[in-house]
Motif scaffolding. Structure first.
Motif, short mmCIF file in Angstrom:
data_model
loop_
_atom_site.label_atom_id
_atom_site.label_comp_id
_atom_site.label_asym_id
_atom_site.label_seq_id
_atom_site.Cartn_x
_atom_site.Cartn_y
_atom_site.Cartn_z
N ILE A 1 -6.77 9.19 -3.93
CA ILE A 1 -7.29 8.00 -3.62
C ILE A 1 -5.04 7.25 -3.35
CG2 ILE A 1 -6.14 7.41 -5.82
CD1 ILE A 1 -9.24 5.74 -3.22
N THR B 1 -16.35 3.11 -7.87
CA THR B 1 -15.24 1.82 -7.36
C THR B 1 -15.30 1.23 -8.97
OG1 THR B 1 -16.54 0.68 -6.54
CG2 THR B 1 -15.44 2.31 -5.04
N LEU C 1 -1.17 2.90 9.49
CA LEU C 1 -2.27 3.05 9.76
C LEU C 1 -2.80 0.97 10.26
CD1 LEU C 1 -5.69 3.89 11.49
CD2 LEU C 1 -6.46 2.96 8.62
N THR C 2 -2.60 0.63 8.76
CA THR C 2 -2.44 -0.58 9.02
C THR C 2 -1.50 -1.44 10.33
OG1 THR C 2 -3.48 -1.31 7.27
CG2 THR C 2 -2.49 -2.80 8.09
N ILE D 1 -13.99 8.15 -3.59
CA ILE D 1 -15.83 7.37 -4.10
C ILE D 1 -16.82 8.11 -4.77
CG2 ILE D 1 -17.41 5.93 -3.30
CD1 ILE D 1 -15.19 5.00 -1.21
N ALA E 1 0.45 -1.48 0.69
CA ALA E 1 0.22 0.05 -0.23
C ALA E 1 0.99 1.30 -0.10
CB ALA E 1 -0.97 0.50 1.42
N GLY F 1 -10.54 7.85 0.58
CA GLY F 1 -11.26 7.28 -0.10
C GLY F 1 -12.49 7.22 -0.48
N LEU F 2 -12.80 8.01 0.70
CA LEU F 2 -14.39 8.70 -0.01
C LEU F 2 -14.71 9.70 -0.79
CD1 LEU F 2 -16.32 8.97 3.73
CD2 LEU F 2 -16.56 7.34 2.45
N LEU G 1 -11.56 -1.87 12.17
CA LEU G 1 -11.56 -1.64 11.05
C LEU G 1 -9.76 -0.74 10.54
CD1 LEU G 1 -14.24 0.41 11.71
CD2 LEU G 1 -14.48 -0.85 10.43
N ALA G 2 -8.94 -0.56 10.88
CA ALA G 2 -7.99 -0.16 10.95
C ALA G 2 -7.30 -1.08 9.60
CB ALA G 2 -7.03 0.12 11.83
N TYR H 1 -17.50 1.81 5.04
CA TYR H 1 -16.92 1.25 5.68
C TYR H 1 -15.95 2.61 6.03
CZ TYR H 1 -11.43 -0.33 6.20
OH TYR H 1 -10.23 -0.61 6.79
N GLY H 2 -15.56 3.36 4.86
CA GLY H 2 -14.51 5.07 5.51
C GLY H 2 -15.30 5.39 6.17
N PHE I 1 -17.83 0.44 0.71
CA PHE I 1 -16.30 1.44 0.81
C PHE I 1 -17.13 1.98 1.44
CE2 PHE I 1 -13.06 -1.07 -2.09
CZ PHE I 1 -13.08 -1.92 -1.50
N GLY J 1 -3.03 5.12 4.63
CA GLY J 1 -4.21 3.80 5.20
C GLY J 1 -2.58 2.52 5.61
N GLY J 2 -2.01 2.58 4.92
CA GLY J 2 -0.37 1.71 5.32
C GLY J 2 -0.30 1.46 6.74
C1 HEM Z 1 -7.30 0.64 6.25
C2 HEM Z 1 -6.02 0.96 5.69
C3 HEM Z 1 -5.92 1.28 4.18
C4 HEM Z 1 -5.41 0.89 2.51
C5 HEM Z 1 -4.43 0.46 3.75
C6 HEM Z 1 -5.89 0.70 1.36
C7 HEM Z 1 -5.46 0.66 0.37
C8 HEM Z 1 -5.46 0.38 -0.57
C9 HEM Z 1 -5.11 0.32 -1.72
C10 HEM Z 1 -3.16 -0.52 -1.44
C11 HEM Z 1 -5.53 -0.17 -3.34
C12 HEM Z 1 -5.17 0.37 -4.65
C13 HEM Z 1 -5.39 -1.37 -4.83
C14 HEM Z 1 -4.57 -2.48 -5.12
O1 HEM Z 1 -3.57 -1.51 -5.06
O2 HEM Z 1 -4.62 -3.52 -3.74
C15 HEM Z 1 -6.74 0.77 -2.55
C16 HEM Z 1 -7.43 0.90 -3.30
C17 HEM Z 1 -9.10 1.66 -3.61
N1 HEM Z 1 -9.94 1.92 -1.29
FE1 HEM Z 1 -8.34 1.90 0.02
N2 HEM Z 1 -7.08 1.57 1.40
C18 HEM Z 1 -7.45 1.31 3.00
C19 HEM Z 1 -8.96 1.87 3.26
C20 HEM Z 1 -9.82 2.77 2.77
C21 HEM Z 1 -10.85 3.10 3.13
C22 HEM Z 1 -11.35 3.52 4.51
C23 HEM Z 1 -11.35 3.41 1.57
C24 HEM Z 1 -13.43 3.69 1.97
C25 HEM Z 1 -13.75 5.58 2.11
C26 HEM Z 1 -11.02 2.97 0.95
C27 HEM Z 1 -10.98 2.90 0.05
C28 HEM Z 1 -10.93 2.54 -1.26
C29 HEM Z 1 -10.94 2.77 -2.82
C30 HEM Z 1 -12.20 3.44 -3.46
C31 HEM Z 1 -10.04 2.20 -3.85
C32 HEM Z 1 -10.39 2.23 -5.06
C33 HEM Z 1 -11.09 1.10 -5.47
C34 HEM Z 1 -10.90 0.59 -7.40
O3 HEM Z 1 -10.27 0.16 -7.45
O4 HEM Z 1 -12.53 0.88 -7.57
N3 HEM Z 1 -10.26 2.58 1.08
N4 HEM Z 1 -6.48 1.11 -1.44
#
Ligand code: HEM
Length: 227
Positions: free
Chosen positions: A57, A114, A67-68, A109, A27, A105-106, A159-160, A127-128, A124, A64-65
Motif C-alpha cells: 500500500i 478498505t 503515474l499521476t 484490498i 502521495a 492496491g489490489l 484511470l491514471a 478501478y485497479g 477500488f 501511483g504518485g
Molecule cells: C493512480 C494513482 C494512485 C495514487 C497516487 C494513490 C494514492 C493513494 C494514497 C496517497 C492513499 C492513502 C490515503 C491518502 O493519504 O490520501 C491511498 C489509499 C488507498 N489506495 Fe490508492 N492511489 C492510486 C491508485 C490506486 C488504485 C489503482 C487502487 C486499487 C487497486 C488503490 C487502492 C487504494 C486503497 C485500497 C487505499 C486504502 C483505502 C483505505 O483507507 O482503506 N489506489 N492511495
C-alpha cells in the motif's frame, strides 16, 4: 493550425500538471514515510503484523504518485511526433507504474479490505483491475501498431488521473455542500457513489467521444438515403 492546437495542448497539459502537483507530493511523500515513527503510530494503513501488504500500500502511493504525474505527458502531440523514442520509453514507464500501482492496491484490498467496507473494496478493486487492463492493452496494441492503441492509451490516462479526480470530487463537494452525504466511515450516499464516479463516467464520456464520428457518419448516410 496544427501549431495553434499543439500550443493549446501543451498549455492545457501544463495546467493539468500544476493541478495534480499537490496530490503527487502528498502521495509520494506519504509513501516514502513508511519508516517514519509518526506515520507508523498514526496510520491505519501501517500494519506491523502484515509487512507485505503494508509495503504494497505504501509502495502503491509512490508509484501511483509518479503515474499521476507522468501519464498526462503521453498526451503531448509534439513529443509523440518529434521525439518518438521518448514517447516509447515514457509509455513503458507509465504502463509499468500503472501495473505496480494496481497490483499494490489490489494486494492491500485482498488482505484487509478498505475503510469503506465491501462496497468501497468493490469500487477500488474494479478501478485497479481496469488500470491493469488498460496498461496491458495499451502496450500490447502499441507493439502491434494497432490503431486501437490510442483509445486504450486515453483510457489509461483517465484511470491514471482517477485517484486525483477522486480527491478533487471530495474537495469540490465539501466546498459547495459542506460535505452532505459523506461520513467518516465512507458509508454516506455521496461516498458510495464516489467509489465508482471518479472513473466510470469519464470512461463513458471518452467512449462516446470515440464513437461520435462513426455515429455522425451513420446519421449522415441515413439522412441521404431518405432524401
Ligand atoms: C493512480 C494513482 C494512485 C495514487 C497516487 C494513490 C494514492 C493513494 C494514497 C496517497 C492513499 C492513502 C490515503 C491518502 O493519504 O490520501 C491511498 C489509499 C488507498 N489506495 Fe490508492 N492511489 C492510486 C491508485 C490506486 C488504485 C489503482 C487502487 C486499487 C487497486 C488503490 C487502492 C487504494 C486503497 C485500497 C487505499 C486504502 C483505502 C483505505 O483507507 O482503506 N489506489 N492511495
Amino acid at each position: 493550425m496544427r501549431r495553434v492546437t499543439s500550443f493549446l495542448g501543451v498549455c492545457l497539459i501544463g495546467l493539468l500538471l500544476l493541478s495534480v502537483w499537490w496530490f503527487v507530493e502528498h502521495a509520494v511523500g506519504r509513501g516514502l514515510r513508511l519508516a517514519d515513527p509518526d506515520e507508523i503510530a498514526a496510520s491505519r494503513l501501517y500494519r506491523a503484523e502484515a509487512p507485505l501488504s503494508t509495503l504494497a500500500i505504501y509502495g502503491h502511493m509512490v508509484v501511483g504518485g509518479l503515474l499521476t504525474l507522468l501519464a498526462p505527458l503521453q498526451l503531448l502531440g509534439p513529443v509523440r511526433r518529434r521525439l518518438p523514442r521518448l514517447h516509447h520509453v515514457l509509455g513503458y514507464t507509465v504502463a509499468g507504474l500503472a501495473l505496480a500501482t494496481g497490483i499494490g492496491g489490489l494486494v492491500y484490498i485482498a488482505a484487509h479490505g478498505t475503510i469503506g467496507g465491501a462496497w468501497m473494496s468493490l469500487g477500488f478493486g474494479l478501478y485497479g483491475l481496469l488500470l491493469i487492463g488498460a496498461a496491458t492493452q495499451t502496450v500490447r496494441l502499441a507493439r502491434r501498431r494497432h490503431p486501437a492503441h490510442r483509445a486504450w492509451a486515453a483510457r489509461l490516462v483517465i484511470l491514471a488521473l482517477g485517484s486525483w479526480i477522486y480527491r478533487m470530487h471530495y474537495g469540490l463537494w465539501h466546498a459547495f455542500t459542506g460535505g452532505a452525504g459523506t461520513q467518516d466511515d465512507f458509508g454516506g450516499i455521496f461516498d458510495r457513489i464516489q467509489v465508482f464516479a471518479f472513473y466510470l463516467p469519464y470512461l463513458m464520456v471518452l467512449q462516446l467521444a470515440l464513437r461520435l464520428p462513426a455515429l455522425l457518419r451513420l446519421r449522415g448516410r441515413a439522412a441521404r438515403a431518405t432524401t
